[in-house]
Motif scaffolding. Structure first.
Motif, PDB file in Angstrom:
ATOM      1  N   THR A 209       0.835  -1.193   0.000  1.00 11.59           N
ATOM      2  CA  THR A 209       0.000   0.000   0.000  1.00 11.59           C
ATOM      3  C   THR A 209       0.878   1.255   0.000  1.00 11.59           C
ATOM      4  OG1 THR A 209      -0.096   0.110   2.406  1.00 11.59           O
ATOM      5  CG2 THR A 209      -1.807  -1.182   1.298  1.00 11.59           C
ATOM      6  N   ASN A 210       0.289   2.350  -0.440  1.00  9.57           N
ATOM      7  CA  ASN A 210       1.009   3.626  -0.432  1.00  9.57           C
ATOM      8  C   ASN A 210       1.360   4.025   1.000  1.00  9.57           C
ATOM      9  OD1 ASN A 210       0.883   3.878  -3.193  1.00  9.57           O
ATOM     10  ND2 ASN A 210      -1.038   5.019  -3.133  1.00  9.57           N
ATOM     11  N   HIS A 211       0.436   3.785   1.904  1.00 12.53           N
ATOM     12  CA  HIS A 211       0.656   4.129   3.306  1.00 12.53           C
ATOM     13  C   HIS A 211       1.867   3.374   3.865  1.00 12.53           C
ATOM     14  CE1 HIS A 211      -0.407   5.562   7.265  1.00 12.53           C
ATOM     15  NE2 HIS A 211      -0.365   4.319   7.731  1.00 12.53           N
ATOM     16  N   ASN A 212       1.973   2.100   3.526  1.00 17.78           N
ATOM     17  CA  ASN A 212       3.081   1.265   3.972  1.00 17.78           C
ATOM     18  C   ASN A 212       4.413   1.799   3.435  1.00 17.78           C
ATOM     19  OD1 ASN A 212       4.921  -0.758   4.500  1.00 17.78           O
ATOM     20  ND2 ASN A 212       3.543  -2.413   3.942  1.00 17.78           N
ATOM     21  N   ILE A 213       4.446   2.176   2.181  1.00 21.36           N
ATOM     22  CA  ILE A 213       5.673   2.683   1.567  1.00 21.36           C
ATOM     23  C   ILE A 213       6.066   4.024   2.180  1.00 21.36           C
ATOM     24  CG2 ILE A 213       6.668   3.540  -0.596  1.00 21.36           C
ATOM     25  CD1 ILE A 213       4.947   1.364  -1.985  1.00 21.36           C
ATOM     26  N   LEU A 214       5.088   4.899   2.428  1.00 24.01           N
ATOM     27  CA  LEU A 214       5.380   6.189   3.057  1.00 24.01           C
ATOM     28  C   LEU A 214       5.924   6.006   4.468  1.00 24.01           C
ATOM     29  CD1 LEU A 214       2.357   8.328   1.838  1.00 24.01           C
ATOM     30  CD2 LEU A 214       4.749   8.597   1.191  1.00 24.01           C
ATOM     31  N   GLN A 215       5.379   5.032   5.205  1.00 21.15           N
ATOM     32  CA  GLN A 215       5.900   4.746   6.543  1.00 21.15           C
ATOM     33  C   GLN A 215       7.344   4.259   6.474  1.00 21.15           C
ATOM     34  OE1 GLN A 215       3.175   1.968   8.317  1.00 21.15           O
ATOM     35  NE2 GLN A 215       2.277   3.551   9.613  1.00 21.15           N
ATOM     36  N   GLU A 216       7.624   3.414   5.505  1.00 20.08           N
ATOM     37  CA  GLU A 216       8.978   2.884   5.338  1.00 20.08           C
ATOM     38  C   GLU A 216       9.977   4.007   5.047  1.00 20.08           C
ATOM     39  OE1 GLU A 216      11.143   0.225   1.993  1.00 20.08           O
ATOM     40  OE2 GLU A 216       9.277  -0.608   2.814  1.00 20.08           O
ATOM     41  N   LEU A 217       9.557   5.005   4.282  1.00 22.21           N
ATOM     42  CA  LEU A 217      10.428   6.126   3.941  1.00 22.21           C
ATOM     43  C   LEU A 217      10.467   7.200   5.030  1.00 22.21           C
ATOM     44  CD1 LEU A 217       9.492   6.577   0.192  1.00 22.21           C
ATOM     45  CD2 LEU A 217      11.576   5.586   1.121  1.00 22.21           C
ATOM     46  N   GLY A 218       9.578   7.082   6.009  1.00 29.27           N
ATOM     47  CA  GLY A 218       9.533   8.063   7.088  1.00 29.27           C
ATOM     48  C   GLY A 218       8.843   9.348   6.689  1.00 29.27           C
ATOM     49  N   MET A 219       7.947   9.279   5.723  1.00 22.25           N
ATOM     50  CA  MET A 219       7.217  10.465   5.266  1.00 22.25           C
ATOM     51  C   MET A 219       5.774  10.388   5.732  1.00 22.25           C
ATOM     52  SD  MET A 219       8.552  10.697   1.341  1.00 22.25           S
ATOM     53  CE  MET A 219       7.565  12.112   0.965  1.00 22.25           C
ATOM     54  N   LYS A 220       5.174  11.549   5.894  1.00 22.51           N
ATOM     55  CA  LYS A 220       3.747  11.606   6.188  1.00 22.51           C
ATOM     56  C   LYS A 220       3.021  11.869   4.880  1.00 22.51           C
ATOM     57  CE  LYS A 220       4.230  13.856  10.653  1.00 22.51           C
ATOM     58  NZ  LYS A 220       3.875  15.054  11.389  1.00 22.51           N
ATOM     59  N   GLU A 221       1.798  11.376   4.792  1.00 20.61           N
ATOM     60  CA  GLU A 221       1.011  11.631   3.592  1.00 20.61           C
ATOM     61  C   GLU A 221       0.742  13.121   3.443  1.00 20.61           C
ATOM     62  OE1 GLU A 221      -2.246   8.852   2.575  1.00 20.61           O
ATOM     63  OE2 GLU A 221      -1.667   7.901   4.448  1.00 20.61           O
ATOM     64  N   SER A 222       0.533  13.794   4.570  1.00 22.80           N
ATOM     65  CA  SER A 222       0.225  15.220   4.509  1.00 22.80           C
ATOM     66  C   SER A 222       1.411  16.023   3.977  1.00 22.80           C
ATOM     67  CB  SER A 222      -0.197  15.736   5.876  1.00 22.80           C
ATOM     68  OG  SER A 222       0.835  15.554   6.811  1.00 22.80           O
ATOM     69  N   GLN A 223       2.647  15.569   4.248  1.00 23.25           N
ATOM     70  CA  GLN A 223       3.829  16.252   3.717  1.00 23.25           C
ATOM     71  C   GLN A 223       3.827  16.221   2.198  1.00 23.25           C
ATOM     72  OE1 GLN A 223       6.999  14.040   5.650  1.00 23.25           O
ATOM     73  NE2 GLN A 223       7.877  15.975   6.334  1.00 23.25           N
TER      74      GLN A 223
END
Length: 114
Positions: A15-29
């Motif tokens: 999921t996109n959420h999983n990948i963003l967590q792995e990269l240490g980014m927030k979706e809002s950023q």
């Protein structure tokens, strides 16, 4: 987009959420950065008298297709800034005023949304 950059195959079912967590980014950023870039580009285009501005302000003759009207690029601009496109065009002539309006539109005064 990030899956393509990181070369993660579509069959991995990540999921996109999983990948963003792995990269240490927030979706809002990510959304905040996209909003800022889109608003800054709008200000740049409107300040100049060129083909991009003509395309932005122009209208196509004829009838539109059936169904719900498509979302327009300028609708995002007016929703985010809280002005009409014409008012935003006038505001963009004053660079400092437009920058502060973009900053206000993209900064969250409350807790970042999840």
């Amino acid at each position: 987009m990030l899956q393509k950059i990181l070369r993660i195959p579509w069959i991995a079912r990540r999921t996109n959420h999983n990948i963003l967590q792995e990269l240490g980014m927030k979706e809002s950023q990510l959304l905040k950065n996209i909003k800022q870039l889109k608003l800054k580009y709008f200000g740049h285009v409107v300040r100049h008298n060129n083909l991009e501005r003509l395309c932005l302000e122009g209208a196509v003759e004829g009838r539109r297709g059936r169904g719900r009207p498509r979302r327009r690029w300028t609708q995002d601009i007016s929703d985010w800034l809280g002005f009409s496109v014409r008012e935003a065009s006038i505001l963009s002539q004053d660079r400092d005023g437009f920058r502060s309006a973009v900053w206000e539109a993209t900064s969250y005064s409350y807790k970042d949304p999840p």
